[in-house]
Design a protein around this motif. Structure first.
Motif, PDB file in Angstrom:
ATOM      1  N   LYS A  37      -4.031   5.723 -15.708  1.00  0.00           N
ATOM      2  CA  LYS A  37      -2.668   5.667 -15.186  1.00  0.00           C
ATOM      3  C   LYS A  37      -2.638   4.983 -13.820  1.00  0.00           C
ATOM      4  O   LYS A  37      -1.778   4.133 -13.557  1.00  0.00           O
ATOM      5  CB  LYS A  37      -2.086   7.076 -15.085  1.00  0.00           C
ATOM      6  CG  LYS A  37      -0.646   7.089 -14.633  1.00  0.00           C
ATOM      7  CD  LYS A  37      -0.099   8.495 -14.571  1.00  0.00           C
ATOM      8  CE  LYS A  37       1.335   8.458 -14.060  1.00  0.00           C
ATOM      9  NZ  LYS A  37       1.877   9.787 -13.863  1.00  0.00           N
ATOM     10  N   ALA A  40      -3.119   1.271 -14.328  1.00  0.00           N
ATOM     11  CA  ALA A  40      -1.909   0.646 -14.861  1.00  0.00           C
ATOM     12  C   ALA A  40      -0.873   0.443 -13.760  1.00  0.00           C
ATOM     13  O   ALA A  40      -0.220  -0.612 -13.695  1.00  0.00           O
ATOM     14  CB  ALA A  40      -1.327   1.498 -15.990  1.00  0.00           C
ATOM     15  N   GLU A  41      -0.717   1.422 -12.878  1.00  0.00           N
ATOM     16  CA  GLU A  41       0.217   1.278 -11.758  1.00  0.00           C
ATOM     17  C   GLU A  41      -0.231   0.161 -10.824  1.00  0.00           C
ATOM     18  O   GLU A  41       0.588  -0.621 -10.340  1.00  0.00           O
ATOM     19  CB  GLU A  41       0.329   2.596 -10.992  1.00  0.00           C
ATOM     20  CG  GLU A  41       1.074   3.672 -11.748  1.00  0.00           C
ATOM     21  CD  GLU A  41       1.034   5.023 -11.052  1.00  0.00           C
ATOM     22  OE1 GLU A  41       0.379   5.152  -9.989  1.00  0.00           O
ATOM     23  OE2 GLU A  41       1.663   5.962 -11.577  1.00  0.00           O
ATOM     24  N   ARG A  42      -1.529   0.068 -10.575  1.00  0.00           N
ATOM     25  CA  ARG A  42      -2.070  -0.988  -9.712  1.00  0.00           C
ATOM     26  C   ARG A  42      -1.838  -2.365 -10.345  1.00  0.00           C
ATOM     27  O   ARG A  42      -1.444  -3.310  -9.660  1.00  0.00           O
ATOM     28  CB  ARG A  42      -3.558  -0.733  -9.496  1.00  0.00           C
ATOM     29  CG  ARG A  42      -4.206  -1.688  -8.544  1.00  0.00           C
ATOM     30  CD  ARG A  42      -5.659  -1.248  -8.270  1.00  0.00           C
ATOM     31  NE  ARG A  42      -6.294  -2.150  -7.362  1.00  0.00           N
ATOM     32  CZ  ARG A  42      -7.050  -3.190  -7.740  1.00  0.00           C
ATOM     33  NH1 ARG A  42      -7.249  -3.413  -9.016  1.00  0.00           N
ATOM     34  NH2 ARG A  42      -7.586  -3.977  -6.858  1.00  0.00           N
ATOM     35  N   ASN A  43      -2.097  -2.475 -11.629  1.00  0.00           N
ATOM     36  CA  ASN A  43      -1.879  -3.750 -12.315  1.00  0.00           C
ATOM     37  C   ASN A  43      -0.413  -4.159 -12.283  1.00  0.00           C
ATOM     38  O   ASN A  43      -0.096  -5.342 -12.123  1.00  0.00           O
ATOM     39  CB  ASN A  43      -2.378  -3.674 -13.757  1.00  0.00           C
ATOM     40  CG  ASN A  43      -3.877  -3.755 -13.849  1.00  0.00           C
ATOM     41  OD1 ASN A  43      -4.551  -4.190 -12.927  1.00  0.00           O
ATOM     42  ND2 ASN A  43      -4.417  -3.312 -14.968  1.00  0.00           N
ATOM     43  N   THR A  44       0.489  -3.202 -12.434  1.00  0.00           N
ATOM     44  CA  THR A  44       1.917  -3.498 -12.369  1.00  0.00           C
ATOM     45  C   THR A  44       2.285  -4.013 -10.985  1.00  0.00           C
ATOM     46  O   THR A  44       3.030  -4.986 -10.849  1.00  0.00           O
ATOM     47  CB  THR A  44       2.741  -2.241 -12.714  1.00  0.00           C
ATOM     48  OG1 THR A  44       2.421  -1.848 -14.047  1.00  0.00           O
ATOM     49  CG2 THR A  44       4.233  -2.506 -12.620  1.00  0.00           C
ATOM     50  N   ALA A  45       1.751  -3.372  -9.950  1.00  0.00           N
ATOM     51  CA  ALA A  45       2.037  -3.813  -8.581  1.00  0.00           C
ATOM     52  C   ALA A  45       1.495  -5.217  -8.335  1.00  0.00           C
ATOM     53  O   ALA A  45       2.177  -6.050  -7.725  1.00  0.00           O
ATOM     54  CB  ALA A  45       1.442  -2.822  -7.582  1.00  0.00           C
ATOM     55  N   HIS A  47       0.960  -7.538 -10.598  1.00  0.00           N
ATOM     56  CA  HIS A  47       1.774  -8.427 -11.429  1.00  0.00           C
ATOM     57  C   HIS A  47       3.087  -8.767 -10.721  1.00  0.00           C
ATOM     58  O   HIS A  47       3.461  -9.935 -10.591  1.00  0.00           O
ATOM     59  CB  HIS A  47       2.031  -7.732 -12.769  1.00  0.00           C
ATOM     60  CG  HIS A  47       2.967  -8.432 -13.674  1.00  0.00           C
ATOM     61  ND1 HIS A  47       2.554  -9.339 -14.606  1.00  0.00           N
ATOM     62  CD2 HIS A  47       4.309  -8.368 -13.786  1.00  0.00           C
ATOM     63  CE1 HIS A  47       3.598  -9.799 -15.257  1.00  0.00           C
ATOM     64  NE2 HIS A  47       4.679  -9.214 -14.777  1.00  0.00           N
ATOM     65  N   GLU A  48       3.780  -7.737 -10.254  1.00  0.00           N
ATOM     66  CA  GLU A  48       5.060  -7.962  -9.589  1.00  0.00           C
ATOM     67  C   GLU A  48       4.884  -8.687  -8.258  1.00  0.00           C
ATOM     68  O   GLU A  48       5.702  -9.535  -7.893  1.00  0.00           O
ATOM     69  CB  GLU A  48       5.785  -6.630  -9.388  1.00  0.00           C
ATOM     70  CG  GLU A  48       6.256  -6.024 -10.693  1.00  0.00           C
ATOM     71  CD  GLU A  48       6.833  -4.629 -10.532  1.00  0.00           C
ATOM     72  OE1 GLU A  48       6.827  -4.092  -9.399  1.00  0.00           O
ATOM     73  OE2 GLU A  48       7.296  -4.078 -11.546  1.00  0.00           O
TER      74      GLU A  48
END
Length: 114
Positions: A37, A40-45, A47-48
């Motif tokens: 989890k 996934a949060e790190r990858n989303t950050a 990415h954005e």
């Protein structure tokens, strides 16, 4: 009394071992889920953040070349590559129009007629 306890442990050691292994596996699964989890949060950050940086650079390039009134071929290639990466990351807003405008600009400054 003590012999009853020893006899109980001796007869039920398999169940206790299974309980210990089950507890360890459950704890390991929870740790893995937490780590997944967080990743996934790190990858989303990331990415954005990358999408925002690419959008910003496309806007900066547009403003720079708009002031010059032309966009050299290397500038067009750079903007096209940035836009392709931006689009792959899901970006699709005003940057599309800016990229299209830049690609339509002349590659050299037109001589002024006086």
């Amino acid at each position: 009394m003590l012999t009853d306890i020893v006899q109980y442990i001796f007869l039920h050691w398999v169940e206790w071992l299974f309980l210990a292994i089950s507890a360890l596996l459950g704890w390991g699964y929870r740790q893995l889920t937490k780590r997944q989890k967080a990743e996934a949060e790190r990858n989303t950050a990331l990415h954005e953040g990358m999408q925002a940086l690419l959008r910003d650079r496309i806007i900066q390039a547009y403003n720079h070349y708009q002031d010059k009134q032309y966009c050299p071929i290397y500038g067009k290639e750079n903007v096209k590559r940035m836009y392709d990466a931006y689009h792959t990351l899901g970006g699709n807003d005003v940057a599309t129009k800016l990229k299209d405008t830049l690609l339509e600009m002349p590659e050299e400054l037109a001589e002024r007629e006086e």
